[in-house]
Design a protein around this motif. Structure first.
Motif, PDB file in Angstrom:
ATOM      1  N   ILE A 165       0.612  -1.353  -0.039  1.00 38.14           N
ATOM      2  CA  ILE A 165       0.095  -0.179   0.052  1.00 38.14           C
ATOM      3  C   ILE A 165       0.816   1.405   0.050  1.00 38.14           C
ATOM      4  CG2 ILE A 165      -2.381  -0.912   0.971  1.00 38.14           C
ATOM      5  CD1 ILE A 165      -1.263  -0.025   3.789  1.00 38.14           C
ATOM      6  N   TYR A 166       2.228   1.169   0.624  1.00 37.94           N
ATOM      7  CA  TYR A 166       2.768   2.475   0.607  1.00 37.94           C
ATOM      8  C   TYR A 166       3.663   2.567  -0.637  1.00 37.94           C
ATOM      9  CZ  TYR A 166       5.685  -1.260   2.794  1.00 37.94           C
ATOM     10  OH  TYR A 166       6.531  -2.365   3.181  1.00 37.94           O
ATOM     11  N   CYS A 167       3.808   1.678  -1.319  1.00 39.93           N
ATOM     12  CA  CYS A 167       4.747   1.556  -2.366  1.00 39.93           C
ATOM     13  C   CYS A 167       4.232   1.403  -3.874  1.00 39.93           C
ATOM     14  CB  CYS A 167       5.517   0.357  -2.334  1.00 39.93           C
ATOM     15  SG  CYS A 167       7.423   0.137  -3.190  1.00 39.93           S
TER      16      CYS A 167
ATOM     17  N   GLY B  48      15.129  -3.684  -5.977  1.00 40.82           N
ATOM     18  CA  GLY B  48      14.199  -3.425  -7.014  1.00 40.82           C
ATOM     19  C   GLY B  48      13.045  -2.414  -6.767  1.00 40.82           C
ATOM     20  N   GLY B  49      11.810  -2.593  -7.146  1.00 38.71           N
ATOM     21  CA  GLY B  49      11.234  -3.742  -7.314  1.00 38.71           C
ATOM     22  C   GLY B  49      11.537  -5.012  -6.731  1.00 38.71           C
ATOM     23  N   GLU B  50      11.106  -6.066  -7.331  1.00 42.24           N
ATOM     24  CA  GLU B  50      11.613  -7.561  -6.529  1.00 42.24           C
ATOM     25  C   GLU B  50      12.595  -7.949  -7.209  1.00 42.24           C
ATOM     26  OE1 GLU B  50      11.392  -8.897  -3.686  1.00 42.24           O
ATOM     27  OE2 GLU B  50      12.323 -10.812  -4.613  1.00 42.24           O
TER      28      GLU B  50
ATOM     29  N   LEU C 194      21.222  -8.836  -0.671  1.00 35.54           N
ATOM     30  CA  LEU C 194      20.125  -8.941  -1.568  1.00 35.54           C
ATOM     31  C   LEU C 194      18.818  -8.662  -0.678  1.00 35.54           C
ATOM     32  CD1 LEU C 194      18.489 -10.608  -4.397  1.00 35.54           C
ATOM     33  CD2 LEU C 194      18.130 -12.151  -2.514  1.00 35.54           C
ATOM     34  N   THR C 195      17.928  -7.696  -1.105  1.00 39.00           N
ATOM     35  CA  THR C 195      16.813  -7.305  -0.470  1.00 39.00           C
ATOM     36  C   THR C 195      15.616  -8.001  -1.181  1.00 39.00           C
ATOM     37  OG1 THR C 195      17.775  -5.490   0.647  1.00 39.00           O
ATOM     38  CG2 THR C 195      15.338  -5.404   0.242  1.00 39.00           C
ATOM     39  N   THR C 196      14.701  -8.528  -0.569  1.00 37.82           N
ATOM     40  CA  THR C 196      13.573  -9.328  -1.224  1.00 37.82           C
ATOM     41  C   THR C 196      12.362  -9.367  -0.305  1.00 37.82           C
ATOM     42  OG1 THR C 196      12.800 -11.474  -2.163  1.00 37.82           O
ATOM     43  CG2 THR C 196      14.486 -11.775  -0.562  1.00 37.82           C
TER      44      THR C 196
ATOM     45  N   VAL D 171      15.010  -9.801   4.222  1.00 37.64           N
ATOM     46  CA  VAL D 171      13.350 -10.065   3.716  1.00 37.64           C
ATOM     47  C   VAL D 171      12.446  -9.011   4.197  1.00 37.64           C
ATOM     48  CG1 VAL D 171      11.621 -11.779   3.808  1.00 37.64           C
ATOM     49  CG2 VAL D 171      13.967 -12.477   3.743  1.00 37.64           C
ATOM     50  N   SER D 172      11.681  -8.388   3.267  1.00 35.61           N
ATOM     51  CA  SER D 172      10.706  -7.106   3.890  1.00 35.61           C
ATOM     52  C   SER D 172       9.355  -7.986   4.378  1.00 35.61           C
ATOM     53  CB  SER D 172      10.413  -6.411   2.962  1.00 35.61           C
ATOM     54  OG  SER D 172      11.868  -5.752   2.393  1.00 35.61           O
ATOM     55  N   LEU D 173       8.850  -7.844   5.424  1.00 35.21           N
ATOM     56  CA  LEU D 173       7.755  -8.559   6.004  1.00 35.21           C
ATOM     57  C   LEU D 173       7.033  -7.601   6.984  1.00 35.21           C
ATOM     58  CD1 LEU D 173       6.222 -10.990   6.120  1.00 35.21           C
ATOM     59  CD2 LEU D 173       7.463 -11.845   7.775  1.00 35.21           C
TER      60      LEU D 173
ATOM     61  N   LEU E 106       7.993   4.734   8.057  1.00 27.99           N
ATOM     62  CA  LEU E 106       7.465   4.938   6.936  1.00 27.99           C
ATOM     63  C   LEU E 106       7.914   6.196   6.257  1.00 27.99           C
ATOM     64  CD1 LEU E 106       5.047   4.217   5.055  1.00 27.99           C
ATOM     65  CD2 LEU E 106       3.544   5.725   6.482  1.00 27.99           C
ATOM     66  N   MET E 107       8.304   6.068   4.944  1.00 31.48           N
ATOM     67  CA  MET E 107       8.971   7.394   4.254  1.00 31.48           C
ATOM     68  C   MET E 107       8.040   7.870   3.173  1.00 31.48           C
ATOM     69  SD  MET E 107      12.879   6.108   4.005  1.00 31.48           S
ATOM     70  CE  MET E 107      12.369   4.293   3.514  1.00 31.48           C
ATOM     71  N   PRO E 108       8.132   9.231   3.087  1.00 26.60           N
ATOM     72  CA  PRO E 108       7.388   9.826   2.208  1.00 26.60           C
ATOM     73  C   PRO E 108       7.767   9.670   0.584  1.00 26.60           C
ATOM     74  CG  PRO E 108       8.455  11.499   3.030  1.00 26.60           C
ATOM     75  CD  PRO E 108       8.741  10.172   3.688  1.00 26.60           C
TER      76      PRO E 108
HETATM   77  N1  SAM Z   1      11.082  -6.030  -3.151  1.00 25.89           N
HETATM   78  C1  SAM Z   1      12.289  -6.059  -2.189  1.00 25.89           C
HETATM   79  C2  SAM Z   1      11.720  -6.035  -0.906  1.00 25.89           C
HETATM   80  O1  SAM Z   1      10.574  -6.156  -0.641  1.00 25.89           O
HETATM   81  O2  SAM Z   1      12.530  -5.837  -0.026  1.00 25.89           O
HETATM   82  C3  SAM Z   1      13.056  -4.781  -2.533  1.00 25.89           C
HETATM   83  C4  SAM Z   1      12.501  -3.643  -2.964  1.00 25.89           C
HETATM   84  S1  SAM Z   1      11.454  -2.702  -1.581  1.00 25.89           S
HETATM   85  C5  SAM Z   1      10.976  -1.082  -2.381  1.00 25.89           C
HETATM   86  C6  SAM Z   1      12.528  -2.452  -0.538  1.00 25.89           C
HETATM   87  C7  SAM Z   1      12.186  -2.086   0.891  1.00 25.89           C
HETATM   88  O3  SAM Z   1      11.586  -0.491   0.777  1.00 25.89           O
HETATM   89  C8  SAM Z   1      11.086  -2.763   1.534  1.00 25.89           C
HETATM   90  O4  SAM Z   1      11.391  -3.090   2.612  1.00 25.89           O
HETATM   91  C9  SAM Z   1       9.904  -1.997   1.525  1.00 25.89           C
HETATM   92  O5  SAM Z   1       9.044  -2.257   2.534  1.00 25.89           O
HETATM   93  C10 SAM Z   1      10.515  -0.459   1.567  1.00 25.89           C
HETATM   94  N2  SAM Z   1       9.548   0.518   1.261  1.00 25.89           N
HETATM   95  C11 SAM Z   1       9.030   0.881   0.152  1.00 25.89           C
HETATM   96  N3  SAM Z   1       8.307   1.897   0.359  1.00 25.89           N
HETATM   97  C12 SAM Z   1       8.595   2.604   1.514  1.00 25.89           C
HETATM   98  C13 SAM Z   1       8.119   3.590   2.011  1.00 25.89           C
HETATM   99  N4  SAM Z   1       7.251   4.477   1.658  1.00 25.89           N
HETATM  100  N5  SAM Z   1       8.419   3.717   3.364  1.00 25.89           N
HETATM  101  C14 SAM Z   1       9.459   2.984   4.056  1.00 25.89           C
HETATM  102  N6  SAM Z   1       9.747   1.736   3.720  1.00 25.89           N
HETATM  103  C15 SAM Z   1       9.202   1.663   2.160  1.00 25.89           C
END
Ligand code: SAM
Length: 326
Positions: free
Chosen positions: A25-27, A66-68, A93-95, A117-119, A188-190
């Motif tokens: 939702i934030y991305c 990425g992206g993913e 790696l970030t996934t 891992v983003s969760l 959370l970032m803008p």
């Molecule tokens: N798909 C990969 C992942 O999920 O880690 C890499 C890309 S994703 C954009 C990288 C990180 O950015 C994730 O941890 C995601 O939660 C974070 N992220 C994306 N938009 C954000 C926002 N508005 N504020 C804070 N973190 C954000």
């Protein structure tokens, strides 16, 4: 290499795709997203060439994002080759973990030991609400597989959002008692096209810290130079750790050592600045390595002093997060 503000720049975040298999939702909005045409995305060859030049300029650490990153075709072959680039000390790696069960062993075999891992939720339904996809089980199985094949540490990045998942802060903290995970809370970032950024959704890491202290004292863990911006703590008797990344409230621009290369070949000195250097055009016009090296110099020298969000308040970047590389 040092920038104008005497920061030592040795870390490149390399976005290999702007596409993703989640719609957080934030991305990224679920509808109306346009993606960069494939022909505009750097080829793996082009990325390897450029990373080699960055290594000549002192980049020692590269993180794929990425992206993913795991959805790009051929990613494992690319990782294998990236791990052979001379001069790099660490590749990570970030996934989002959706494809981790499939790829964990291959990623490990390439020589990568660190993954993030983003969760954002430990509840299946909540995960669906945040990401727009019903893949919680897959991510959880991916984490198990990553642990099984020997990744250590496994970092779990949680974006805490008031009214969305902040009631799970303590559950994430307790997870570190059972599992050797490094759970890191991120503010959370803008940024982002859909941008649910609103002041009343924001929770500072200070607030998160206070909430976690209600279940036990947090003991500080000494930092080491490769730690990055997280402030590290642990609950007593925990197998894992808890980190706090106060990107806004406690901004770490003074120590920022990063450059970012977007999937379409633009080099950025700051996540929040729209200032970027086109690398793709000269790469494709075969302008030569010394010219490309001078562009790296230029980007490092002109790296913004800070993201400016503390003084000027939240503002939106022109590029959404998936196009920059989070
Ligand atoms: N798909 C990969 C992942 O999920 O880690 C890499 C890309 S994703 C954009 C990288 C990180 O950015 C994730 O941890 C995601 O939660 C974070 N992220 C994306 N938009 C954000 C926002 N508005 N504020 C804070 N973190 C954000």
């Amino acid at each position: 290499m040092l920038d104008k503000n005497h920061r030592f720049i040795n870390y490149l975040r390399l976005s290999i795709t702007d596409r993703c298999n989640l719609r957080c939702i934030y991305c990224m909005p679920d509808e109306g997203m346009s993606f960069i045409p494939h022909s505009e995305i750097l080829t793996y060859e082009e990325m390897l060439h450029f990373v080699g030049l960055c290594a000549q300029k002192g980049i020692r650490k590269v993180r794929l994002t990425g992206g993913e990153p795991l959805i790009r075709k051929g990613v494992i072959g690319f990782l294998e080759r990236l791990c052979k680039v001379e001069g790099l000390d660490e590749i990570s790696l970030t996934t989002n973990g959706v494809l981790l069960k499939t790829f964990a062993a291959d990623i490990k075999n390439c020589g990568i030991c660190r993954i993030n891992v983003s969760l954002d939720s430990l509840k299946s339904e909540r995960f669906f609400r945040i990401t727009g996809r019903d893949y919680f089980e897959r991510v959880y199985e991916g984490l198990d597989e990553a642990e099984h094949v020997g990744f250590s540490p496994i970092k779990i990045n949680v974006v805490a959002i008031k009214g969305v998942n902040d009631d799970e802060i303590l559950d994430f903290a307790r997870l570190t008692l059972e599992k050797p995970y490094h759970v890191r809370f991120i503010e959370l970032m803008p940024v982002g096209e859909k941008n649910i950024w609103m002041a009343d959704r924001f929770i500072s890491t200070k607030e998160i810290f206070k909430r976690i202290e209600t279940i036990g004292a947090l003991q500080a863990i000494g930092q080491n130079p490769l730690d990055g911006p997280a402030e590290r703590y642990a609950l007593e008797g925990a197998k894992g750790e808890i980190g706090f990344i106060g990107a806004l409230s406690n901004h770490f621009c003074d120590n920022c050592n990063r450059l970012r290369l977007t999937a379409d070949g633009h080099l950025r000195g700051c996540l929040f600045s729209d200032q970027e250097t086109d690398i793709k055009t000269p790469l494709r016009e075969s302008r030569g390595d010394s010219y490309l090296l001078s562009l790296i110099d230029h980007t490092i020298l002109n790296k913004p002093k800070d993201h400016g969000l503390v003084k000027s308040g939240p503002r939106k970047c022109t590029r959404p997060m998936n196009r920059i590389g989070g």
